[in-house]
Design a protein around this motif. Structure first.
Motif, PDB file in Angstrom:
ATOM      1  N   ASP A   1      17.856 -56.662  14.218  1.00 52.57           N
ATOM      2  CA  ASP A   1      16.763 -55.895  13.723  1.00 52.57           C
ATOM      3  C   ASP A   1      16.353 -54.363  14.635  1.00 52.57           C
ATOM      4  OD1 ASP A   1      17.212 -55.897  11.209  1.00 52.57           O
ATOM      5  OD2 ASP A   1      15.755 -57.127  10.621  1.00 52.57           O
ATOM      6  N   LEU A   2      15.977 -55.499  15.629  1.00 56.88           N
ATOM      7  CA  LEU A   2      14.881 -54.835  16.480  1.00 56.88           C
ATOM      8  C   LEU A   2      16.399 -54.184  17.707  1.00 56.88           C
ATOM      9  CD1 LEU A   2      12.472 -57.413  18.344  1.00 56.88           C
ATOM     10  CD2 LEU A   2      12.077 -55.244  16.832  1.00 56.88           C
ATOM     11  N   GLN A   3      17.523 -54.035  17.274  1.00 57.20           N
ATOM     12  CA  GLN A   3      18.306 -53.556  18.043  1.00 57.20           C
ATOM     13  C   GLN A   3      18.552 -51.934  17.198  1.00 57.20           C
ATOM     14  OE1 GLN A   3      22.148 -55.884  18.890  1.00 57.20           O
ATOM     15  NE2 GLN A   3      21.222 -57.899  19.959  1.00 57.20           N
ATOM     16  N   ARG A   4      18.566 -52.647  16.023  1.00 53.98           N
ATOM     17  CA  ARG A   4      19.145 -51.848  15.100  1.00 53.98           C
ATOM     18  C   ARG A   4      18.141 -50.815  15.330  1.00 53.98           C
ATOM     19  NH1 ARG A   4      22.615 -47.911  13.871  1.00 53.98           N
ATOM     20  NH2 ARG A   4      22.399 -46.745  11.735  1.00 53.98           N
ATOM     21  N   LEU A   5      17.064 -50.635  15.322  1.00 51.81           N
ATOM     22  CA  LEU A   5      15.896 -49.785  15.557  1.00 51.81           C
ATOM     23  C   LEU A   5      16.408 -48.796  16.837  1.00 51.81           C
ATOM     24  CD1 LEU A   5      13.424 -48.894  14.171  1.00 51.81           C
ATOM     25  CD2 LEU A   5      12.483 -50.498  15.703  1.00 51.81           C
ATOM     26  N   ALA A   6      16.607 -49.861  17.518  1.00 52.06           N
ATOM     27  CA  ALA A   6      16.749 -49.079  18.854  1.00 52.06           C
ATOM     28  C   ALA A   6      18.092 -48.529  19.192  1.00 52.06           C
ATOM     29  CB  ALA A   6      17.200 -50.068  19.913  1.00 52.06           C
TER      30      ALA A   6
ATOM     31  N   LEU B   1      10.101 -55.664   8.961  1.00 52.50           N
ATOM     32  CA  LEU B   1      10.378 -56.579  10.351  1.00 52.50           C
ATOM     33  C   LEU B   1       8.480 -56.823  10.534  1.00 52.50           C
ATOM     34  CD1 LEU B   1      11.992 -54.720  12.742  1.00 52.50           C
ATOM     35  CD2 LEU B   1      11.964 -57.102  12.704  1.00 52.50           C
ATOM     36  N   THR B   2       7.744 -55.527  10.241  1.00 51.81           N
ATOM     37  CA  THR B   2       6.328 -56.008   9.858  1.00 51.81           C
ATOM     38  C   THR B   2       5.803 -56.438   8.843  1.00 51.81           C
ATOM     39  OG1 THR B   2       5.925 -53.541  11.036  1.00 51.81           O
ATOM     40  CG2 THR B   2       4.290 -54.788  10.092  1.00 51.81           C
ATOM     41  N   ALA B   3       6.309 -56.459   7.687  1.00 51.08           N
ATOM     42  CA  ALA B   3       6.209 -57.559   6.435  1.00 51.08           C
ATOM     43  C   ALA B   3       6.298 -59.010   6.714  1.00 51.08           C
ATOM     44  CB  ALA B   3       6.443 -57.252   5.081  1.00 51.08           C
TER      45      ALA B   3
ATOM     46  N   PHE C   1       8.380 -41.605  12.424  1.00 52.61           N
ATOM     47  CA  PHE C   1       9.313 -41.401  11.979  1.00 52.61           C
ATOM     48  C   PHE C   1      10.127 -40.063  11.752  1.00 52.61           C
ATOM     49  CE2 PHE C   1      11.138 -45.547  12.766  1.00 52.61           C
ATOM     50  CZ  PHE C   1      12.656 -45.139  13.268  1.00 52.61           C
ATOM     51  N   ALA C   2       9.097 -39.085  12.560  1.00 54.07           N
ATOM     52  CA  ALA C   2       9.060 -37.362  12.171  1.00 54.07           C
ATOM     53  C   ALA C   2       9.580 -36.838  13.286  1.00 54.07           C
ATOM     54  CB  ALA C   2       8.665 -37.162  11.013  1.00 54.07           C
TER      55      ALA C   2
ATOM     56  N   GLU D   1      15.697 -45.186   7.670  1.00 49.55           N
ATOM     57  CA  GLU D   1      16.381 -46.738   7.824  1.00 49.55           C
ATOM     58  C   GLU D   1      15.467 -46.487   8.866  1.00 49.55           C
ATOM     59  OE1 GLU D   1      20.110 -49.215   9.678  1.00 49.55           O
ATOM     60  OE2 GLU D   1      20.756 -46.968   9.454  1.00 49.55           O
ATOM     61  N   GLY D   2      15.169 -46.444   9.935  1.00 52.29           N
ATOM     62  CA  GLY D   2      14.284 -46.923  10.731  1.00 52.29           C
ATOM     63  C   GLY D   2      12.874 -46.922  10.513  1.00 52.29           C
ATOM     64  N   ALA D   3      11.637 -46.332   9.044  1.00 53.17           N
ATOM     65  CA  ALA D   3      10.942 -46.502   8.754  1.00 53.17           C
ATOM     66  C   ALA D   3      11.401 -47.801   7.869  1.00 53.17           C
ATOM     67  CB  ALA D   3      10.717 -45.696   8.018  1.00 53.17           C
ATOM     68  N   LYS D   4      12.013 -48.248   6.840  1.00 53.97           N
ATOM     69  CA  LYS D   4      12.151 -49.647   6.473  1.00 53.97           C
ATOM     70  C   LYS D   4      12.677 -50.367   7.090  1.00 53.97           C
ATOM     71  CE  LYS D   4      15.769 -51.429   3.235  1.00 53.97           C
ATOM     72  NZ  LYS D   4      15.248 -53.159   3.618  1.00 53.97           N
TER      73      LYS D   4
END
Length: 134
Positions: free
Chosen positions: A41-46, A128-130, A16-17, A120-123
């Motif tokens: 969450d996936l849509q926001r990440l997209a 999601l991973t956790a 994410f950089a 935000e994307g990293a969070k």
């Protein structure tokens, strides 16, 4: 959540950089699938990936299609179909187009937006991973 999606989310979190460019829409599959509990969450990440694709490009990061490729990797890992796929692609394009209409050149505000979207994307990726990784 499949291990492959975990790996992609981890990759996205770690990368994410850097940026991308929204080109043509990715093709949608015809078959429908039920919504997953993490689809929002996936849509926001997209959407974040789409915004970063545009913003990082105008701010001279020289990353080419990095963020678009991250979006493709997310779709490949999640393998959404039908409406799920369409919504994810629409979110990416919405993120790209929203900033394309506002920014023509890199500004201090664009740099702030990049930083906030990366955070935000990293969070989202970490959460999601956790929550869903095996």
């Amino acid at each position: 959540m499949p291990k492959r999606l975990f790996a992609v989310l981890l990759l996205i979190c770690l990368s994410f950089a850097a940026p991308v460019r929204a080109e043509q829409s990715l093709p949608a599959k015809d078959d429908a699938a039920p919504a997953a509990p993490f689809d929002g969450d996936l849509q926001r990440l997209a959407e974040i990936l789409g915004a970063l694709h545009y913003l990082r490009n105008i701010c001279g990061s020289n990353e080419g299609d990095k963020w678009r490729n991250e979006m493709q990797a997310l779709i490949d890992a999640e393998t959404p179909s039908g409406e799920r796929r369409t919504r994810m692609i629409a979110a990416f394009n919405r993120g790209y187009n929203g900033f394309q209409q506002t920014y023509r050149t890199c500004t201090p505000a664009a740099l702030v937006a990049i930083r906030r979207y990366i955070e935000e994307g990293a969070k989202i990726s970490r959460d999601l991973t956790a929550r869903y990784a095996n």
